[in-house]
Design a protein around this motif. Structure first.
Motif, PDB file in Angstrom:
ATOM      1  N   ALA A 119       0.828  -1.204   0.000  1.00  0.00           N
ATOM      2  CA  ALA A 119       0.000   0.000   0.000  1.00  0.00           C
ATOM      3  C   ALA A 119       0.863   1.256   0.000  1.00  0.00           C
ATOM      4  N   LEU A 120       1.976   1.219   0.738  1.00  0.00           N
ATOM      5  CA  LEU A 120       2.890   2.360   0.746  1.00  0.00           C
ATOM      6  C   LEU A 120       3.509   2.563  -0.632  1.00  0.00           C
ATOM      7  N   LEU A 121       3.797   1.473  -1.310  1.00  0.00           N
ATOM      8  CA  LEU A 121       4.329   1.574  -2.659  1.00  0.00           C
ATOM      9  C   LEU A 121       3.303   2.211  -3.597  1.00  0.00           C
ATOM     10  N   VAL A 122       2.017   1.879  -3.404  1.00  0.00           N
ATOM     11  CA  VAL A 122       0.969   2.503  -4.195  1.00  0.00           C
ATOM     12  C   VAL A 122       0.939   4.011  -3.953  1.00  0.00           C
ATOM     13  N   GLY A 127       1.846   9.287  -6.098  1.00  0.00           N
ATOM     14  CA  GLY A 127       2.488  10.586  -5.917  1.00  0.00           C
ATOM     15  C   GLY A 127       3.415  10.931  -7.055  1.00  0.00           C
ATOM     16  N   LEU A 128       4.197   9.955  -7.522  1.00  0.00           N
ATOM     17  CA  LEU A 128       5.122  10.210  -8.618  1.00  0.00           C
ATOM     18  C   LEU A 128       4.377  10.525  -9.912  1.00  0.00           C
ATOM     19  N   ILE A 129       3.309   9.778 -10.181  1.00  0.00           N
ATOM     20  CA  ILE A 129       2.565  10.000 -11.425  1.00  0.00           C
ATOM     21  C   ILE A 129       1.861  11.349 -11.406  1.00  0.00           C
ATOM     22  N   SER A 130       1.081  11.613 -10.347  1.00  0.00           N
ATOM     23  CA  SER A 130       0.334  12.873 -10.286  1.00  0.00           C
ATOM     24  C   SER A 130       1.270  14.066 -10.188  1.00  0.00           C
ATOM     25  N   GLY A 172       2.863   9.256   1.071  1.00  0.00           N
ATOM     26  CA  GLY A 172       3.441   8.225   1.925  1.00  0.00           C
ATOM     27  C   GLY A 172       3.151   8.470   3.394  1.00  0.00           C
ATOM     28  N   LEU A 173       3.266   9.737   3.818  1.00  0.00           N
ATOM     29  CA  LEU A 173       2.929  10.070   5.206  1.00  0.00           C
ATOM     30  C   LEU A 173       1.451   9.824   5.498  1.00  0.00           C
ATOM     31  N   LEU A 174       0.592  10.154   4.524  1.00  0.00           N
ATOM     32  CA  LEU A 174      -0.834   9.890   4.701  1.00  0.00           C
ATOM     33  C   LEU A 174      -1.095   8.397   4.830  1.00  0.00           C
ATOM     34  N   ALA A 175      -0.408   7.584   4.050  1.00  0.00           N
ATOM     35  CA  ALA A 175      -0.569   6.135   4.147  1.00  0.00           C
ATOM     36  C   ALA A 175      -0.171   5.628   5.525  1.00  0.00           C
ATOM     37  N   VAL A 176       0.905   6.175   6.066  1.00  0.00           N
ATOM     38  CA  VAL A 176       1.332   5.776   7.411  1.00  0.00           C
ATOM     39  C   VAL A 176       0.268   6.136   8.441  1.00  0.00           C
ATOM     40  N   LEU A 177      -0.289   7.346   8.337  1.00  0.00           N
ATOM     41  CA  LEU A 177      -1.315   7.766   9.296  1.00  0.00           C
ATOM     42  C   LEU A 177      -2.555   6.879   9.201  1.00  0.00           C
ATOM     43  N   LEU A 178      -2.978   6.563   7.992  1.00  0.00           N
ATOM     44  CA  LEU A 178      -4.171   5.732   7.829  1.00  0.00           C
ATOM     45  C   LEU A 178      -3.934   4.288   8.238  1.00  0.00           C
ATOM     46  N   SER A 197      -8.449   6.660  -0.308  1.00  0.00           N
ATOM     47  CA  SER A 197      -8.030   7.941   0.276  1.00  0.00           C
ATOM     48  C   SER A 197      -6.788   8.473  -0.410  1.00  0.00           C
ATOM     49  N   LEU A 198      -5.810   7.603  -0.637  1.00  0.00           N
ATOM     50  CA  LEU A 198      -4.581   8.045  -1.287  1.00  0.00           C
ATOM     51  C   LEU A 198      -4.852   8.539  -2.704  1.00  0.00           C
TER      52      LEU A 198
END
Length: 715
Positions: A119-122, A127-130, A172-178, A197-198
């Motif tokens: 999920a963190l990789l996603v 993030g890289l694409i957008s 990535g930080l948002l993924a950690v929080l969720l 959410s991501l």
């Protein structure tokens, strides 16, 4: 999720929305209005200290901004509420957990959900694409568009790595929080919620940065729809998509890294090729240092008789050279003023406009000097109109108008910009610009470059241009300068309606402006001391001036770019060249900063070059010795800016002015005319237009102005 749970979720969402609307559109503005009068609840009155001195409209504008941020917080709360319901549903016994797992797991092949690492990789992938799309859109549209948004930070092709990196890190930080709830409840399955959410945040940031003019709610709906499709796509074959995401992430990183290395390498090679191609300079050619104190008006400097000691360093520097007591700039805002200083052209001859670049119609001083073997460098703290998008860098081998700060990196991404603004304005209480480059930073960058130039080029003569921006609004210098003249606790509000500012607010603005000038002057003094100690000033022509002044309701308007009155046009001008020009001399004849190129060419080559129009300032001190008193016509132009209020002259049409024989004639396209005797009335408080003498002079000067602008090819 059961029907009952959906009903509860919907009810909670409706209650939150109604509560937010109640606070944002009724209770909040009402209580602010009462606090402004001083009759609200005591704790609200205490919280809004300074009531009555700041216009109500400004309070309400601040509240509107805050309510929009609350709206974003509400969206986040709803998302958290959704996650909480997932938590509730997944903890209702084994069979309920199994049903929820069957419904919300992304994996259908083998029954395994996406682990957190995947999920963190996603998150990084999204993030890289957008971020890459956002960066390419920003750079390409800036390069192709005929108009430029000055409030958009200028990022070049070499900066494309910034937005993807920032967006990927934030997601990535948002993924950690969720993911944190799963550390407590390990059986909790929130894969869909996490991925949705991501993706929603990534698409929302991309939409806000690229879909200009689209309402934020519409962007939010589009982002939610796109995110749901991402979740559906990843649901089908998660094993395959993990491999796709992993491989494509590596390719994205490699592509961005290669692009960045190539862009920076190309820039480095270009500078080195230009240095290698320089012709030999004439032996003994002087160095040239042009320092522009952005937004500093002459009337607020101790050197020009101001009551406060705002410029002790400049006073001391000026004692070694020549002070021009009545120097004028050809317009009252940054871009055409700088372009005039670089080309010797009047403002009305140039291509510059509020959203238009400085084109290559006329040669620049930097180009002229580079052709004669000078190494040229520009260092601008004004990252807006002095930025690379607006064309002032032409002729400079090295030109830096991009701050080296974390804020600049964060500003490459819409999500990063919003995060920075919230932190600065809500947690730090700062109204400072998102990116602010201090005078100390400009000085250090210049000194570092100068050391490299002398070491690498064997003492080749240099031309350096420095723009110091600290006196520009919102007038917030660093400690301890922030309270040198201001009263303790003063609040600096520059956005409220100008016609409703109180006398105390006006004084607070003047105090903080003076603080900013004092800080700039201090840094200028430190820079000159360092140059003197190194011996760099021994054969250096130093010119210190400003691009325009500033107004504080002397004529009903604030800041600059709204009128052509003297507070906006009268700027400092100091010239020194140790042993070559007179020291301690003050000249009172009116001059224009557009004469800077003609002056430098005469001092360097012994005569003016016809490529730069205007009269060299050297004729002024030479004429002083022979008692000649030339008094040329000084022209100024300010083009209309659509969003200016009609109360300002430029809000009614183009403004033109001419200064001849101590008379300043101003006219507006709508037919308005004014005439001032600037010798007897330097603050222009008495319009002579209604007098018999004034009427005659106005007709004469109107004809002179029309003839001068026609002769110079008015656009």
């Amino acid at each position: 999720m059961t029907r009952k749970q959906r009903l509860i979720a919907g009810s909670v969402a409706v209650v939150l929305i109604l509560f937010w609307a109640l606070i944002a559109f009724w209770i909040g503005p009402s209580e602010i209005a009462r606090a402004h009068r001083g009759d609200s609840l005591p704790f609200i009155n205490d919280a809004l200290a300074g009531r009555g001195t700041i216009p109500l409209e400004d309070y309400l504008a601040s509240w509107r901004r805050l309510s929009m941020e609350l709206g974003g917080l509400l969206f986040g709360l709803l998302m958290l509420g959704y996650g909480a319901l997932e938590l509730l549903a997944s903890s209702r016994g084994r069979r309920a957990r199994e049903r929820m797992a069957e419904r919300f797991r992304l994996a259908r092949d083998g029954g395994a959900s996406w682990p957190f690492a995947a999920a963190l990789l996603v998150a990084l992938w999204l993030g890289l694409i957008s971020g890459a799309i956002e960066a390419l859109h920003t750079v390409v549209t800036h390069r192709l568009s005929s108009t430029i948004e000055v409030d958009v930070l200028s990022h070049g092709f070499e900066d494309i790595w910034m937005a993807p990196l920032v967006t990927a890190v934030l997601l990535g930080l948002l993924a950690v929080l969720l993911h944190l709830p799963r550390l407590r409840w390990r059986r909790l399955v929130l894969d869909r919620f996490l991925i949705f959410s991501l993706a929603a945040v990534a698409f929302y940031g991309l939409g806000r940065s690229t879909l200009a003019g689209v309402h934020p709610v519409a962007v939010l709906l589009l982002a939610a729809g796109a995110a749901s499709q991402v979740v559906r796509l990843l649901t089908g074959r998660p094993g395959l998509w993990r491999r796709i995401v992993g491989v494509s992430t590596l390719w994205l990183l490699a592509t961005l890294g290669g692009w960045t290395a190539a862009a920076y390498g190309t820039r480095w090679l270009s500078q080195n090729r230009q240095l290698a191609a320089l012709s030999a300079a004439t032996a003994g050619s002087p160095n040239i240092l042009l320092i522009v104190l952005d937004t500093v008006r002459a009337q607020s400097l101790g050197l020009y008789g101001y009551g406060r000691a705002t410029s002790p360093a400049l006073d001391s520097i000026a004692a070694s050279g020549i002070v021009f007591a009545r120097a004028m700039t050809p317009t009252s805002w940054t871009l055409p003023s700088h372009a005039s200083m670089f080309t010797g052209r009047w403002a009305h001859e140039l291509s510059t406009d509020w959203e238009s670049r400085f084109d290559d119609t006329y040669p620049t001083l930097a180009e002229w000097l580079a052709a004669r073997g000078y190494v040229t460098g520009g260092f601008a703290a004004n990252v807006g109109y002095c930025g690379p998008d607006f064309g002032l860098q032409r002729g400079f081998i090295h030109y830096d108008a991009r701050p080296n700060s974390i804020n600049f990196v964060l500003g490459s991404s819409w999500l990063g910009q919003q995060l920075t603004r919230i932190v600065k304005r809500r947690l730090q209480g700062s109204h400072q610009d998102l990116v602010r480059v201090r005078a100390s930073e400009i000085s250090q960058e210049f000194l570092t470059w100068l050391d490299k130039v002398h070491n690498a080029e064997g003492g080749r003569p240099f031309f350096a241009f420095l723009n110091l921006y600290d006196a520009h609004a919102p007038y917030l210098p660093p400690e301890p300068w922030h309270q040198k003249f201001a009263r303790p606790g003063a609040r600096y509000w520059t956005g409220q309606p100008e016609e409703k500012r109180s006398a105390q607010t006006r004084q607070d603005l003047i105090d903080s402006y003076d603080n900013s000038i004092a800080y700039t002057d201090h840094e200028l003094g430190l820079l000159m001391q360092q140059l003197a100690r190194s011996g760099a000033l021994d054969n250096t022509i130093v010119i210190i001036t400003s691009d325009h002044g500033e107004e504080f309701a002397e004529h009903g308007v604030y800041q600059h770019g709204q009128s052509l009155y003297l507070p906006s046009l009268h700027v400092p001008l100091v010239l020194l060249w140790p042993g070559r020009v007179p020291a301690g001399l003050t000249l009172h004849e009116p001059v224009s900063v557009r004469s800077i190129p003609a002056t430098i060419t005469r001092l360097v080559a012994g005569e003016e070059d016809p490529v730069f129009p205007g009269l060299s300032l050297s004729h002024r001190w030479e004429a002083a010795s022979s008692h000649e008193q030339p008094s040329p016509a000084l022209l100024a132009l300010l083009s209309m800016r659509d969003h200016l209020p009609e109360s300002s002259p430029a809000g009614r049409g183009d403004v033109e002015s001419i200064l001849v024989d101590g008379l300043h004639y101003i006219r507006v396209d709508d037919g308005g005319e004014e005439l001032f005797d600037v010798i007897a009335d330097p603050w222009e408080t008495s319009d002579l237009g209604g007098t018999e003498r004034g009427s005659l002079e106005m007709r004469r000067l109107a004809e002179t102005l029309s003839a001068a602008t026609r002769a110079d090819g008015k656009r």
